[in-house]
Design a protein around this motif. Structure first.
Motif, PDB file in Angstrom:
ATOM      1  N   LEU A  38      77.762  -0.879  86.747  1.00 49.48           N
ATOM      2  CA  LEU A  38      78.035  -0.127  87.977  1.00 49.48           C
ATOM      3  C   LEU A  38      76.851   0.800  88.204  1.00 49.48           C
ATOM      4  O   LEU A  38      76.551   1.646  87.359  1.00 49.48           O
ATOM      5  N   PRO A  40      75.237   3.653  90.438  1.00 45.81           N
ATOM      6  CA  PRO A  40      75.375   4.651  91.504  1.00 45.81           C
ATOM      7  C   PRO A  40      74.176   4.694  92.450  1.00 45.81           C
ATOM      8  O   PRO A  40      74.337   4.931  93.649  1.00 45.81           O
ATOM      9  N   GLY A  44      76.711   2.374  94.366  1.00 39.13           N
ATOM     10  CA  GLY A  44      77.922   2.221  93.575  1.00 39.13           C
ATOM     11  C   GLY A  44      78.348   0.777  93.387  1.00 39.13           C
ATOM     12  O   GLY A  44      79.481   0.518  92.987  1.00 39.13           O
ATOM     13  N   THR A  46      78.438  -3.108  91.686  1.00 38.11           N
ATOM     14  CA  THR A  46      78.441  -3.643  90.340  1.00 38.11           C
ATOM     15  C   THR A  46      77.600  -4.913  90.292  1.00 38.11           C
ATOM     16  O   THR A  46      77.880  -5.879  91.017  1.00 38.11           O
ATOM     17  N   ARG A  68      83.258  -6.806  92.329  1.00 35.91           N
ATOM     18  CA  ARG A  68      84.337  -5.839  92.201  1.00 35.91           C
ATOM     19  C   ARG A  68      85.558  -6.346  92.955  1.00 35.91           C
ATOM     20  O   ARG A  68      85.460  -6.753  94.109  1.00 35.91           O
ATOM     21  N   GLU A 620      83.524   6.812 100.258  1.00 37.56           N
ATOM     22  CA  GLU A 620      84.001   6.836  98.878  1.00 37.56           C
ATOM     23  C   GLU A 620      85.493   6.511  98.833  1.00 37.56           C
ATOM     24  O   GLU A 620      86.257   6.911  99.709  1.00 37.56           O
ATOM     25  N   ARG A 625      81.372   6.895  93.507  1.00 32.60           N
ATOM     26  CA  ARG A 625      80.513   5.872  92.916  1.00 32.60           C
ATOM     27  C   ARG A 625      79.072   5.976  93.380  1.00 32.60           C
ATOM     28  O   ARG A 625      78.187   5.386  92.762  1.00 32.60           O
ATOM     29  N   GLN A 626      78.821   6.686  94.473  1.00 35.18           N
ATOM     30  CA  GLN A 626      77.471   6.773  95.014  1.00 35.18           C
ATOM     31  C   GLN A 626      76.744   7.985  94.429  1.00 35.18           C
ATOM     32  O   GLN A 626      77.301   9.080  94.326  1.00 35.18           O
TER      33      GLN A 626
END
Length: 663
Positions: A38, A40, A44, A46, A68, A620, A625-626
Motif C-alpha cells: 500500500l 501512500p 494510497g 496497492t 483492493r 478518503e 491512505r493518501q
C-alpha cells in the motif's frame, strides 16, 4: 532542556509518509515471492511486487491499477496466484482480472449491471488453473444491507461457461479451498448477528467435476458453531483459516478451548484433534480476508505465529507434535507462507518497520539463511530515538485486569524540564475487536520523540488474550472500554510516569467512539482526538454496511428493542457532558462511519462553545491512505494539543496551526 511536547525531532509527518509502504499479503511459489504494498505517495493504491530468485523486484500492475477489494468494506484477499497467473480485484470497478507474465490485465468477471455491483475476494484456483472459486458480494441497484448477497461462485478462466453459484444461503462466506486431490471443497460461513470471531461454521463438501466445472455433494459442518442466544451469549466457536495438507487432512484455527489454537480434521475418521495447544492466540479476528498465521513445511512440520501478552512469537510444530520456538528478531508476524524448509513472512519489531523476510528452518528448529526480500525503509535514524513498548497489566473495574503496550517519551538529544511529567496519549484501537500492534510505527514515534508518553490499550474485548477476555465487551461497549482506558491513564499517573493534568485520548473508528464517549461521560481526559469516530450509535445501526449491520447486537443489544441503550451510550445525545477540547478528523467518502456522524458532533460542540477543530479529507474512506492527508492529520492533531496545552511547536517544521474554534 525542552518542555514535553515541544521536543525537536527528525520524525516529522513528512518522514512518516516518505516512501512508506504498508506491506500486506505474501505468496510463495518455488523461488518466486509476490507481496502487496500500500503506497501512500501513489494516492494510497496497492501495488503487487514480484521477486524471483536473486533478481530485483518488479511491479506487476500498471500505474492505473489498484489491487483492493471492497467486499465487507474492509477487504483483504484481493489477489492470489496460480502458476504464472496472478488474479487481482481492481478497486475502481471491483472486477476480477488476471495478469500473466508481462501481459496487461485481462478481465475474468463480466461487467456488472450496477457499477461496482459485483465485488470479488478470497479466491483459489483448481483443476489445472481453469476454474476459479471465489467469494462474490452482490449489490443490487439502490440496495441496502439486507439486499446484499454473499456467495461462493465458480468462474471459468476460459470464459466459455458463465459464472455459477456454488454456495449460497448464509449471510457470509469465506475461504473456499479445494483439497490437493480435487475431491473436496471447504469453506467458512456465518450469519447475523454473529461476527466471524463470535461463531463460524467450517463446511466440507464432496466435489464432482464436469464440463460446467465443480458441483457439490454431501455438504456438512465439521467444526464451529453459531453463537448461542439472541445477540450472542458467548457460547459459539470461531473457526478461521482452513488449509488443506498434502495428506488430505484439513487444518484450521478454532477457539473452542478459549484460545485460537490449531486443529486438524481427518476425513478418514471424520474426527477433529488439537495439533497445537498453547495459552496464546494463533488466530486473528477475521476483519479482512486472506490472513495467514500458519503454513506447512516439509516433513510434516508446521510453522505458526502466536501472540502472548501483546507480543508475537514464531514457532514450529514437529511431525511428532513437539513445539519449538524459532529464534527470529521480530515481535510481529503476518502473512506466513512456506515451501519445503523455506518460510516467508512479513516481520517487524520495536525498532524495525515491516519487511518481507525469508528464512530456512532446519528439522531441529534452527533458523538459517535469513534474507530480507523487501527491506524496511532506510530511515537514517538513530535507534535510540525509538521508544520500545512495555507490556503492562493494571487493575480495572469489577476486579478485572486490563492490558496495554506503554511507550515512554524517548529522545536522546533532549533533556526534559526538571520536575515535569509528560503528557499522555491513550491510543484506542479500532474494531473494537482488534489489538495494539507490537511493532515500530512512525505514527507512534512521531509523538514519543516529541515528549509524549503513549499507551496503546488492549481493553476488555480486544483480541490476543483469549475468548473470555474478548467476550468482556458483550453488551458492554461504551462501558468496559472506557473503564479500561481510564484505568490505564490513572494507573500510569499513579506510577508518576505521566502528568495527570494532561491525559489525552485518541482513536479511529470504534476507537473514535470510545474517545467521544470518554469525553461525554467521564472526566479523566483533558482533550481528545476522534478519527472517523462514531457519535450516534443509532445512526450506525441503521446506516452502516452489511458486514457490521448487526455487530452492535452483541456489543450493545438488539436494535430497536434496546434503543434505550443506543441513546444512553451515544455521545451525540449527551452534549451536556462535553467540556474538554476535541479535534475531529474525517474522510468524506467513508461508507463505514459516514461523515454526518463527525459533522453532528462538531456542530453540537460549536453551538455549546467547547473548543473544537474539524478537518475533513476529500477522497478518503475509512482510514487515511493518501500521503498528503496522513501528514495533515498528524500535524493538525499536534498543533491542536500545542494550542490546548500551551507548548511551542518545534521550529523548522512549518506546521500549520489547525483552526480551533471557541478556544
Amino acid at each position: 532542556m525542552a518542555t514535553y511536547g515541544s521536543w525537536p525531532t527528525p520524525i516529522t509527518s513528512e518522514l512518516v509518509v516518505r516512501a512508506a509502504a504498508g506491506l500486506g499479503g505474501v505468496s510463495l511459489h518455488g523461488d518466486t515471492v509476490i507481496w502487496s504494498e500500500l503506497r501512500p505517495e501513489e494516492g494510497g493504491r496497492t501495488q503487487l511486487v514480484r521477486r524471483t530468485g536473486d533478481e530485483p523486484p518488479v511491479d506487476l500492475l500498471p500505474k492505473d491499477r489498484n489491487a483492493r477489494t471492497a467486499v465487507h468494506e474492509y477487504g483483504g484477499g484481493a489477489w492470489w496466484v496460480a502458476g504464472e497467473t496472478v488474479y487481482f480485484v481492481d478497486w475502481a470497478d471491483q472486477r476480477l482480472y488476471a495478469v500473466t507474465g508481462d501481459s496487461p490485465p485481462v478481465p475474468v468477471t463480466p461487467e456488472p449491471k450496477v457499477p461496482r455491483g459485483d465485488r470479488w475476494a478470497n479466491g483459489c484456483v483448481a483443476s489445472g488453473g481453469r476454474w476459479v472459486l471465489v467469494v462474490r458480494e452482490h449489490h443490487p441497484s439502490g440496495s441496502g444491507p439486507a439486499e446484499v448477497v454473499n456467495e461462493i461462485v465458480v468462474l471459468d478462466g476460459t470464459g466459455e461457461v458463465a459464472p455459477r453459484t456454488l454456495v449460497t444461503g448464509p449471510d457470509f462466506v469465506s475461504d473456499p479451498r479445494v483439497s490437493p486431490d480435487g475431491s473436496r471443497l471447504c469453506w467458512l460461513q456465518w450469519s447475523h448477528p454473529d461476527m466471524p470471531w463470535d461463531g463460524t461454521e467450517l463446511c466440507v463438501a464432496d466435489v464432482q467435476w464436469a464440463d460446467i466445472g465443480p458441483t457439490l455433494a454431501d455438504p456438512r459442518v465439521i467444526a464451529g458453531r453459531p453463537d448461542a442466544g439472541p445477540g450472542g451469549a458467548g457460547a459459539g466457536e470461531s473457526v478461521s483459516a482452513p488449509r488443506w495438507a498434502e495428506d488430505g487432512s484439513l487444518w484450521f484455527i478454532s477457539d473452542r478451548s478459549d484460545w485460537w489454537n490449531l486443529y486438524r480434521w481427518d476425513p478418514g475418521t471424520d474426527g477433529v484433534t488439537c495439533t497445537v495447544a498453547v495459552d496464546a492466540e494463533i488466530g486473528l479476528p477475521q476483519w479482512v480476508f486472506g490472513q495467514s498465521r500458519f503454513a506447512f513445511l516439509s516433513g510434516g512440520r508446521t510453522v505458526f505465529a502466536f501472540s502472548r501478552a501483546g507480543i508475537d512469537y514464531l514457532a514450529m510444530r514437529l511431525s511428532d507434535g513437539r513445539v519449538v520456538d524459532l529464534d527470529v528478531p521480530y515481535t510481529s508476524f503476518a502473512s506466513i507462507q512456506a515451501d519445503g524448509d523455506r518460510v516467508v513472512f512479513v516481520g517487524a519489531s520495536a525498532t524495525v518497520e515491516p519487511a518481507v523476510v525469508s528464512v530456512r528452518v532446519e528439522t531441529t528448529g534452527a533458523v538459517t539463511a535469513t534474507e530480507i526480500l523487501r527491506p524496511p525503509r532506510d530511515l537514517g535514524l538513530d535507534v535510540r530515538l525509538f521508544s520500545r513498548p512495555e507490556s503492562i497489566s493494571f487493575p480495572s473495574s469489577e476486579g478485572r485486569t486490563a492490558h496495554a503496550l506503554f511507550y515512554p517519551p524517548t529522545n536522546p538529544d533532549v533533556t526534559a524540564e526538571t520536575g515535569e511529567l509528560p503528557p499522555l496519549l491513550v491510543l484506542i484501537h479500532g474494531g473494537p475487536t482488534s489489538a495494539a500492534r507490537p511493532m515500530l510505527q512512525l505514527g507512534t514515534q512521531y509523538w514519543t520523540s516529541r515528549g509524549f508518553a503513549v499507551v496503546d490499550v488492549n481493553y476488555g474485548g480486544s483480541t490476543g488474550y483469549g475468548r473470555a477476555y474478548r467476550n468482556q465487551l458483550r453488551h458492554q461497549w461504551g462501558i468496559v472500554d472506557l473503564d479500561d482506558c481510564e484505568a490505564a491513564a490513572r494507573w500510569l499517573a499513579e506510577q508518576q510516569r505521566v502528568d495527570p493534568a494532561r491525559l489525552c485520548i485518541r482513536g479511529g473508528s470504534a476507537g473514535g467512539y470510545t474517545t467521544l464517549a470518554a469525553l461525554a461521560f467521564r472526566n479523566t481526559f483533558a482533550a481528545g482526538a476522534s478519527h472517523f469516530g462514531v457519535a450516534d450509535l443509532e445512526a450506525l445501526a441503521t446506516e452502516t454496511h452489511k458486514f457490521e449491520s448487526r455487530y452492535l447486537d452483541g456489543l450493545i443489544g438488539h436494535y430497536p428493542a434496546r434503543r434505550d441503550l443506543y441513546l444512553e451510550r451515544s455521545p451525540i445525545h449527551h452534549i451536556d457532558g462535553f467540556d474538554r477540547p476535541l479535534i475531529v478528523l474525517q474522510g468524506l467518502e467513508d461508507e463505514i462511519v459516514p461523515p454526518n456522524q463527525a459533522e453532528m458532533i462538531v456542530e453540537a460542540l460549536r453551538a455549546k462553545g467547547i473548543p473544537v477543530a474539524y478537518v475533513a479529507f476529500e477522497g478518503e474512506q475509512h482510514g487515511f491512505r493518501q500521503a498528503v492527508n496522513i501528514r495533515r492529520a498528524l500535524d493538525a492533531e499536534l498543533s491542536f494539543y500545542a494550542q490546548v496545552f500551551g507548548f511551542t511547536l518545534p521550529a523548522g517544521e512549518r506546521i500549520d496551526l489547525v483552526p480551533v474554534e471557541n478556544l
